[in-house]
Write an enzyme that holds these catalytic residues in place. Structure first.
Site, PDB file in Angstrom:
ATOM      1  N   LEU B  43       0.822  -1.209   0.000  1.00  0.00           N
ATOM      2  CA  LEU B  43       0.000   0.000   0.000  1.00  0.00           C
ATOM      3  C   LEU B  43       0.857   1.260   0.000  1.00  0.00           C
ATOM      4  O   LEU B  43       0.587   2.203  -0.739  1.00  0.00           O
ATOM      5  CB  LEU B  43      -0.932   0.007   1.210  1.00  0.00           C
ATOM      6  N   ARG B 337      -6.667  -3.792  20.670  1.00  0.00           N
ATOM      7  CA  ARG B 337      -6.058  -5.104  20.476  1.00  0.00           C
ATOM      8  C   ARG B 337      -5.146  -5.548  21.614  1.00  0.00           C
ATOM      9  O   ARG B 337      -5.136  -6.708  21.987  1.00  0.00           O
ATOM     10  CB  ARG B 337      -5.269  -5.085  19.171  1.00  0.00           C
ATOM     11  N   HIS B 429       1.289  -9.701  14.840  1.00  0.00           N
ATOM     12  CA  HIS B 429       0.646  -9.224  13.623  1.00  0.00           C
ATOM     13  C   HIS B 429       1.401  -8.083  12.958  1.00  0.00           C
ATOM     14  O   HIS B 429       1.902  -8.217  11.864  1.00  0.00           O
ATOM     15  CB  HIS B 429      -0.783  -8.802  13.965  1.00  0.00           C
ATOM     16  N   LEU B 469      -3.785   0.510   7.036  1.00  0.00           N
ATOM     17  CA  LEU B 469      -4.069   0.786   5.620  1.00  0.00           C
ATOM     18  C   LEU B 469      -4.079   2.294   5.406  1.00  0.00           C
ATOM     19  O   LEU B 469      -3.582   2.815   4.412  1.00  0.00           O
ATOM     20  CB  LEU B 469      -5.422   0.194   5.229  1.00  0.00           C
TER      21      LEU B 469
END
Lengths: 246, 665
Positions: B43, B337, B429, B469
């Site tokens: 991205l 998270r 992650h 993102l």
């Protein structure tokens, strides 16, 4: 599980390849097919042999990189999956499994099971985009409402991962499902209309130039597509091409 | 060297605008005399390459995959945040900025985050214009959902494949520039060193992964957009090829590496099932919008479930412990998270894990099926619908939202999540640490930039969902294309950079020497053997919770493992061929150095913040305890062995947000 693997080994694009037999043991049914291949490769590396080259990356079914032809089917016997999502529970203890690269003139072998799918990129270069300046000075995203149905249908086409299973499984090595999916996504959205005619003509021309075959409506591509791209996209592409040609 | 963040003066809401008004520009006619290298085409890299080419620069883009479309950004599922306030639920640039800084545990740079929030709404407009099929509501307008750590609905999505669609959008923008000849794309190429000439980044050494050829590429600036380093753990949700090499090579040439110990552990991953496992699979956090997380209240029920004598669906409501709703009533299942991950680990460590390894909690959709089903029954005017009908109607709604995730789960676990609750467990992650950059996104090497996950600036100690993102595209489409001009304005008379210089010669030689070593070192152990060993040390001692003693051990163990690697590693095959083992060997060599710096950084940071939980620093309730004196960025300067790295501190000032105890109760 204990398995016999018959694997296509080919040093590089210029060399002749051949099937070679390997044995693997202690395969768990919970492994993915690629993890089973990891076990084989660890075994080969430990004995000083070259491991089997195969393409893989995200291992969650979305990057489209893994590309094996297993027992005569692209991505193996399960439906709606890529090879990384295929699990060994689909096989039985003692099975012999045949593993080959995706075969198509437009996808030359790089080594063993890895093939060159850059023809797909070149088709995209020829028109798989909307010509908008990447400046951020575009109009507000809600200024052109798009019906939910159109957005959802465009999304269904846009989920193509460019893995090439459609080509590999087609008796004509046709890339029409891939190109149809790309053309459909833009054809269904208002943003894609301005260049629609040029887009479809250029992409189809490039597809032919790359050496992909034609579609004879066999439908094998749809059956093997891990993302369930529908034959409707091919019909839509043909319609778009017709519209562009008259 | 002192760290200068170059944050512009003035009120935060004007900084970016004023800055853009004042920076140097490159005349459009001069841009075509300037070359820029972009390493990585996810991205951040993809959008940067496309935009730089659009502006007129000559771009050379490099990707280790066979196509930019495979970059791991493609695997992001849930969505992308933008402060559009389409829902009218009180969202604003400030609120997105606030949530991001707070969610990052007050360890990110205020000015960068504000700019991110500011350009976020442009991203959505840009992507829609490019034909990204975001979800729409029945009126034809864009739909939204909510993510952990926030109280508004600002997340735009394309089913569970948002990353894929955004990446394909950036890829299509790249394709347009490739067709115009403004981007030269190098697929299946790996950057193996950066070349510095007169103190400036002027090129890279790359290896063609198919032929094995070593190539020299020059440019006026180098942009590293190579993603994160989560694979230092061996098991992570990253793609198999994700690596730290490009970042690590520029670090070794002078770019400071910031906050290496900040790793995000994601709460909703499919649990590990055995030692053969090659990676972990993430399922979108958006599932927590509709799923309730629980474990049994009583240990006897845990045993019965494990033994298979009790099904989770049979357990009565009062015998279930919805631990997130119990501990954090305000945010419930949508806590950030780090909080959700630690809470799950706490329950599993206490023995309440529900699968064979004891490392799983339930994510249950039964309540959603019922809630949505009842609503649908009303909409369809069904009188007295049966329970089964309600469930069926509800399942259809959930399927429309997350169908692909449910299918993925079923393929991997071989259980139908519509009938039995999913099992989830935290996994490594995203990495919030990365190359230190200033407000221009330039590293401490002049002319060398780092964008997206490869840099450190925007997420702090913890990253909120749907913001990666956003950062990748913000950096690539809207920030770097401006800031790089300020630097390149001095280069309009430089002309083409020659690759026939002693600097290129030396960099190429060091790359070749390292490859020769691997090919000729006839060792006894595979590259994966070392990678797995490193991963175990990292998870056990530098994982979700850490302590000083374990970190000291980790530093020693990694150092010893590295020594062993350089003696006993075995790489079959040759160098002038497609040799994945050779490529992997180089990447693992870099992980073996980064891992040690990671542990060293974690040891210095004597506080708990975000994904970094130091056991010595917790509140009596077991929550993370931050300390004011650690409100700084740790930026490490390379000095040879990781143990010799020198720490530089960039103090973090919060002038627009009051630093408060981060509570989600």
């Amino acid at each position: 599980m204990k398995l016999t693997l018959k694997i296509w080994r080919q040093k590089d694009s210029k060399s002749k390849g051949q099937m070679v037999d390997y044995k693997v043991t202690e395969i768990s049914e919970h492994m993915s097919f690629l993890e089973m291949m990891d076990v084989l490769n660890e075994q080969l590396v430990n004995s000083g042999e070259e491991p089997v080259a195969f393409d893989h990356d995200c291992r969650e079914g979305i990057c489209g990189m893994c590309s094996m032809y297993i027992n005569g089917e692209a991505h193996g016997p399960d439906r709606g999956v890529t090879t990384c999502q295929l699990h060994m529970r689909m096989f039985n203890d003692g099975d012999t499994i045949t593993i080959e690269p995706f075969r198509a003139a437009a996808f030359p072998v790089i080594k063993d099971l890895a093939v060159d799918r850059s023809a797909f990129d070149r088709i995209q270069h020829s028109g798989g985009y909307i010509s908008v300046n990447t400046s951020g000075n575009t109009q507000d995203a809600n200024s052109i409402p798009i019906s939910k149905h159109a957005a959802d249908t465009a999304m269904d086409a846009a989920t193509c991962i460019g893995c090439g299973a459609c080509v590999a499984t087609c008796k004509n090595s046709s890339a029409m499902l891939f190109v149809g999916a790309k053309v459909s996504q833009y054809a269904l959205l208002p943003q894609g209309q301005v260049e629609a005619a040029d887009r479809v003509k250029n992409m189809v021309a490039q597809m032919d130039l790359e050496g992909f075959g034609n579609c004879t409506n066999t439908g094998a591509c749809e059956v093997e597509c891990p993302k369930g791209i529908s034959l409707d996209t091919i019909a839509r592409m043909n319609r778009e091409l017709m519209k562009a040609s008259i | 060297m002192a760290l200068d963040s170059k944050v512009p003066k003035g009120p935060i809401k004007d900084k970016w605008t004023t800055y853009k008004d004042q920076i140097n520009l490159v005349n459009p006619a001069n841009k075509r005399h300037i070359d820029v290298i972009v390493v990585g085409t996810g991205l951040a890299g993809g959008s940067a390459a496309a935009t730089l080419a659009e502006l007129g620069y000559n771009v050379k883009a490099f990707a280790y995959q066979d196509s930019p479309r495979r970059a791991h950004s493609i695997a992001a599922q849930g969505g992308i945040n933008a402060a559009k306030n389409y829902q009218g639920d009180g969202d604003s640039t400030y609120r997105l900025f606030y949530d991001t800084v707070k969610g990052g545990d007050y360890r990110s740079r205020e000015a960068n985050v504000y700019r991110l929030a500011e350009v976020s709404s442009n991203i959505i407009d840009q992507c829609v214009a490019q034909g990204v099929p975001f979800a729409r509501d029945y009126g034809g307008l864009l739909d939204n959902r909510s993510f952990g750590g926030v109280l508004v609905s600002r997340t735009f999505y394309a089913k569970g494949q948002t990353g894929q669609q955004l990446l394909l959008g950036a890829y299509s923008a790249m394709n347009r520039q490739i067709a115009r000849g403004k981007i030269e794309m190098f697929n299946r190429h790996e950057m193996l060193d950066v070349v510095i000439v007169d103190g400036k980044a002027r090129g890279i050494i790359a290896r063609d992964l198919v032929t094995g050829e070593i190539e020299r590429h020059s440019a006026h600036a180098v942009v590293v957009a190579s993603g994160g380093y989560g694979n230092v753990y061996f098991l992570s949700t990253n793609a198999m090829g994700s690596n730290v090499t490009a970042s690590w090579k520029i670090h070794k040439k002078g770019a400071y590496f910031a906050n290496p110990c900040y790793t995000q552990i994601h709460p909703t991953c499919i649990p590990r099932s055995g030692d053969y496992q090659s990676k972990l699979t993430l399922m979108s956090e958006s599932l927590r919008n509709d799923g309730r997380i629980w474990v049994p209240k009583h240990l006897k029920d845990v045993e019965a479930i494990k033994a298979g004598t009790l099904k989770p669906t049979q357990l009565k409501e009062e015998d279930r412990d919805y631990f997130l709703e119990r501990r954090y009533p305000a945010f419930g299942n949508l806590v950030p998270r780090d909080v959700a991950s630690r809470a799950a680990k706490e329950r599993c460590d206490a023995g309440y894990g529900v699968n064979a390894t004891g490392e799983a909690v339930y994510l249950d959709f039964a309540a959603s099926f019922e809630r949505y089903g009842k609503e649908q029954a009303k909409i369809h005017n069904l009188v007295n619908p049966t329970e089964a009908k309600i469930k069926e109607l509800g399942q259809e709604i959930v399927k429309a939202k997350y169908g692909n995730l449910f299918q993925m789960y079923e393929k991997i676990i071989d259980q139908n999540p519509y009938e039995t609750p999913m099992m989830i467990y935290p996994a490594v992650h995203y990495t919030m640490g990365g190359i230190w950059v200033d407000y221009n996104l330039m590293t401490t090497i002049p002319g060398c930039y780092a964008i997206g996950e490869a840099n450190f600036s925007d997420h702090g100690a913890n990253r909120l969902g749907a913001s990666a993102l956003m950062q990748g595209l913000a950096d690539g489409y809207f920030v770097l294309p401006y800031t790089i001009g300020d630097y390149l304005a001095d280069d309009i008379r430089t002309g083409k950079i020659s690759t026939e210089t002693p600097e290129f010669e030396a960099a190429e030689k060091s790359v070749k020497d390292s490859i020769d070593f691997f090919i000729n070192n006839k060792g006894t152990r595979s590259v994966d053997y070392y990678h797995k060993k490193l991963g175990k040390i990292m998870w056990d001692k530098c994982g979700m919770s850490r302590n000083a003693e374990g970190l000291k051990e980790a530093i020693e163990e990694i150092s010893a493992l590295r020594k062993d690697f350089w003696q006993n590693v075995s790489v079959p095959g040759g160098d002038k061929q497609f040799n994945e083992e050779l490529a992997k060997a180089g990447r693992v060599a870099d992980f073996l150095e980064l891992g040690e710096l990671f542990a060293k950084d974690a040891l210095v940071r004597e506080e708990s913040a975000g994904g970094h939980f130091r056991e010595e620093h917790q509140t009596p309730e077991g929550e993370a305890k931050r300390l004011k004196e650690f409100q700084f960025v740790s930026a490490w300067e390379y000095k040879g062995e990781p143990k010799d790295a020198v720490l530089h501190k960039e103090p973090l000032k919060y002038e627009n947000i009051e630093v408060k105890e981060r509570s989600y109760k």
